[in-house]
Design a protein around this motif. Structure first.
Motif, PDB file in Angstrom:
ATOM      1  N   PRO A  95       3.189  10.147  -5.960  1.00 16.93           N
ATOM      2  CA  PRO A  95       3.780   9.848  -4.653  1.00 16.93           C
ATOM      3  C   PRO A  95       3.664   8.397  -4.221  1.00 16.93           C
ATOM      4  CG  PRO A  95       2.559  11.906  -4.568  1.00 16.93           C
ATOM      5  CD  PRO A  95       2.274  11.294  -5.908  1.00 16.93           C
ATOM      6  N   LYS A  96       2.531   7.758  -4.485  1.00 14.51           N
ATOM      7  CA  LYS A  96       2.311   6.380  -4.067  1.00 14.51           C
ATOM      8  C   LYS A  96       1.930   5.536  -5.280  1.00 14.51           C
ATOM      9  CE  LYS A  96       2.688   6.815   0.487  1.00 14.51           C
ATOM     10  NZ  LYS A  96       3.654   6.062   1.309  1.00 14.51           N
ATOM     11  N   PRO A  97       2.327   4.261  -5.308  1.00  9.96           N
ATOM     12  CA  PRO A  97       1.970   3.400  -6.439  1.00  9.96           C
ATOM     13  C   PRO A  97       0.540   2.891  -6.351  1.00  9.96           C
ATOM     14  CG  PRO A  97       3.249   2.148  -4.856  1.00  9.96           C
ATOM     15  CD  PRO A  97       3.195   3.568  -4.326  1.00  9.96           C
ATOM     16  N   SER A  98      -0.421   3.810  -6.346  1.00  8.58           N
ATOM     17  CA  SER A  98      -1.827   3.436  -6.249  1.00  8.58           C
ATOM     18  C   SER A  98      -2.658   4.360  -7.113  1.00  8.58           C
ATOM     19  CB  SER A  98      -2.313   3.505  -4.796  1.00  8.58           C
ATOM     20  OG  SER A  98      -2.292   4.832  -4.317  1.00  8.58           O
ATOM     21  N   PHE A  99      -3.871   3.911  -7.439  1.00  6.98           N
ATOM     22  CA  PHE A  99      -4.739   4.673  -8.337  1.00  6.98           C
ATOM     23  C   PHE A  99      -5.111   6.031  -7.750  1.00  6.98           C
ATOM     24  CE2 PHE A  99      -9.096   5.904  -9.409  1.00  6.98           C
ATOM     25  CZ  PHE A  99      -8.971   6.082 -10.777  1.00  6.98           C
ATOM     26  N   ALA A 100      -5.290   6.083  -6.428  1.00  7.87           N
ATOM     27  CA  ALA A 100      -5.787   7.302  -5.795  1.00  7.87           C
ATOM     28  C   ALA A 100      -4.697   8.314  -5.491  1.00  7.87           C
ATOM     29  CB  ALA A 100      -6.520   6.943  -4.497  1.00  7.87           C
ATOM     30  N   ASP A 129       9.441   9.849  -2.005  1.00 10.00           N
ATOM     31  CA  ASP A 129      10.096   9.976  -0.709  1.00 10.00           C
ATOM     32  C   ASP A 129      11.162   8.895  -0.573  1.00 10.00           C
ATOM     33  OD1 ASP A 129      10.859  10.216   1.906  1.00 10.00           O
ATOM     34  OD2 ASP A 129       8.867   9.864   2.755  1.00 10.00           O
ATOM     35  N   GLN A 130      12.429   9.302  -0.416  1.00  8.36           N
ATOM     36  CA  GLN A 130      13.515   8.325  -0.333  1.00  8.36           C
ATOM     37  C   GLN A 130      13.409   7.455   0.920  1.00  8.36           C
ATOM     38  OE1 GLN A 130      17.481   9.826   0.531  1.00  8.36           O
ATOM     39  NE2 GLN A 130      16.645  11.813   1.124  1.00  8.36           N
ATOM     40  N   ASN A 131      12.645   7.881   1.919  1.00 10.26           N
ATOM     41  CA  ASN A 131      12.489   7.101   3.146  1.00 10.26           C
ATOM     42  C   ASN A 131      11.329   6.115   3.085  1.00 10.26           C
ATOM     43  OD1 ASN A 131      14.636   8.491   4.500  1.00 10.26           O
ATOM     44  ND2 ASN A 131      13.236  10.236   4.777  1.00 10.26           N
ATOM     45  N   ASP A 132      10.596   6.151   1.993  1.00 12.97           N
ATOM     46  CA  ASP A 132       9.482   5.220   1.798  1.00 12.97           C
ATOM     47  C   ASP A 132       9.987   4.021   1.005  1.00 12.97           C
ATOM     48  OD1 ASP A 132       7.200   3.843   1.157  1.00 12.97           O
ATOM     49  OD2 ASP A 132       6.112   5.562   0.338  1.00 12.97           O
TER      50      ASP A 132
END
Length: 303
Positions: free
Chosen positions: A51-56, A99-102
């Motif tokens: 979901p997010k470009p992060s390690f966590a 998410d297309q809105n992110d």
């Protein structure tokens, strides 16, 4: 994250070496013992299709089962060595995660990539108990927290899903929708990578004594890998002319989502396809049941 990993592993190894030297002379062979165990775990991964470009960032719903067997040898009041063999699966899906809105997820939403990867892992780790046991296995503590670190070799084979319905992409290239295709031979980014890799397993857990012969444990372990292709996504799109098969063209160029407007040009040669600056990880969390093999005690001989 690299500094945290390096410092944690270094501290663990230093403590282990000191403890080994201090305890080696105080723990007789009569107190050493072996155990065998089985594990049932949940498996997930950190990479480009999250979901997010992060390690966590990871999707709990993308967790898949992992099963394994292990053999453990206790050498000292705090130290053991464990060899394990395990099988599990990791998955990821832009259609469900992005998410297309992110704004940070826009390119991943259009990328529309999904994969699954079956992993076979053979590992060897050192275990350091935070509570020591200077007695035999019968008098071991009821509750023991521990940490571990070691090395592993794993075989993986990422496969991509030919989408269906709204997740079918702009052009399926005549491929069978709903089928999984081996991605490594396609070289979707023009890169040839090995299916056999090395990782660094480390983590911690707690172990509870059920009775004289059985322990049950809860463990959380990370796997630091040295590949960015657990999900077959790493850097940039390459020219369509370099993708020589229908499957390569689909996963490397045409598997895109354009349901929010005109077809974007984000998949042009050199455009971003993945983060490109981080290696992939996978994580294993679950339960272990160990059976202690009672050591044979030799009776003294009288003459």
């Amino acid at each position: 994250m690299k500094q945290i990993f390096t410092h944690t592993l270094g501290l663990l190894l230093a403590v282990t070496l000191v403890a080994t030297e201090a305890n080696a002379q105080q723990f007789t062979k009569r107190k050493q013992y072996n155990s065998v165990g089985v594990t049932l775990n949940a498996m997930n991964y950190f990479g480009d299709i999250v979901p997010k470009p992060s390690f966590a960032s990871f999707r709990v719903a993308a967790s898949r089962p992992n099963i394994g067997v292990n053999v453990t040898r206790r050498f000292a009041p705090r130290l053991s060595a464990r060899a394990s063999f395990a099988y599990g699966r990791i998955t990821g899906d832009d259609y469900k995660a992005a998410d297309q809105n992110d704004p940070d997820a826009k390119y991943r939403y259009h990328r529309n990539m999904s994969f699954r990867n079956d992993i076979l892992e053979l590992s060897a780790v050192g275990i350091f108990d935070l509570i020591e046991n200077r007695n035999n296995y019968l008098k071991r503590p009821d509750f023991v927290p521990y940490v571990f670190a070691g090395i592993a070799v794993f075989h993986h084979a990422p496969k991509g899903l030919v989408g269906t319905g709204a997740n079918a992409g702009s052009d399926t290239q005549g491929l069978t929708q709903g089928s999984y295709i081996d991605l490594q031979p396609l070289q979707t980014e023009g890169v040839s990578y090995s299916k056999t890799q090395v990782s660094i397993p480390f983590g911690g857990g707690v172990r509870y004594k059920l009775n004289k012969s059985f322990d049950i444990g809860l463990e959380l372990g990370w796997r630091k890998t040295f590949t960015d292709y657990l999900d077959d996504v790493s850097k940039n799109y390459i020219a369509e002319t370099k993708l020589t098969t229908p499957a390569a063209r689909y996963f490397g160029h045409y598997n895109v989502r354009n349901d929010d407007g005109p077809f974007p040009s984000f998949n042009a040669e050199g455009s971003q396809r993945g983060k490109g600056n981080e290696k992939d990880w996978y994580i294993v969390t679950g339960l272990t049941l160990n059976y202690i093999l009672a050591p044979r005690v030799k009776s003294p001989k009288f003459r």
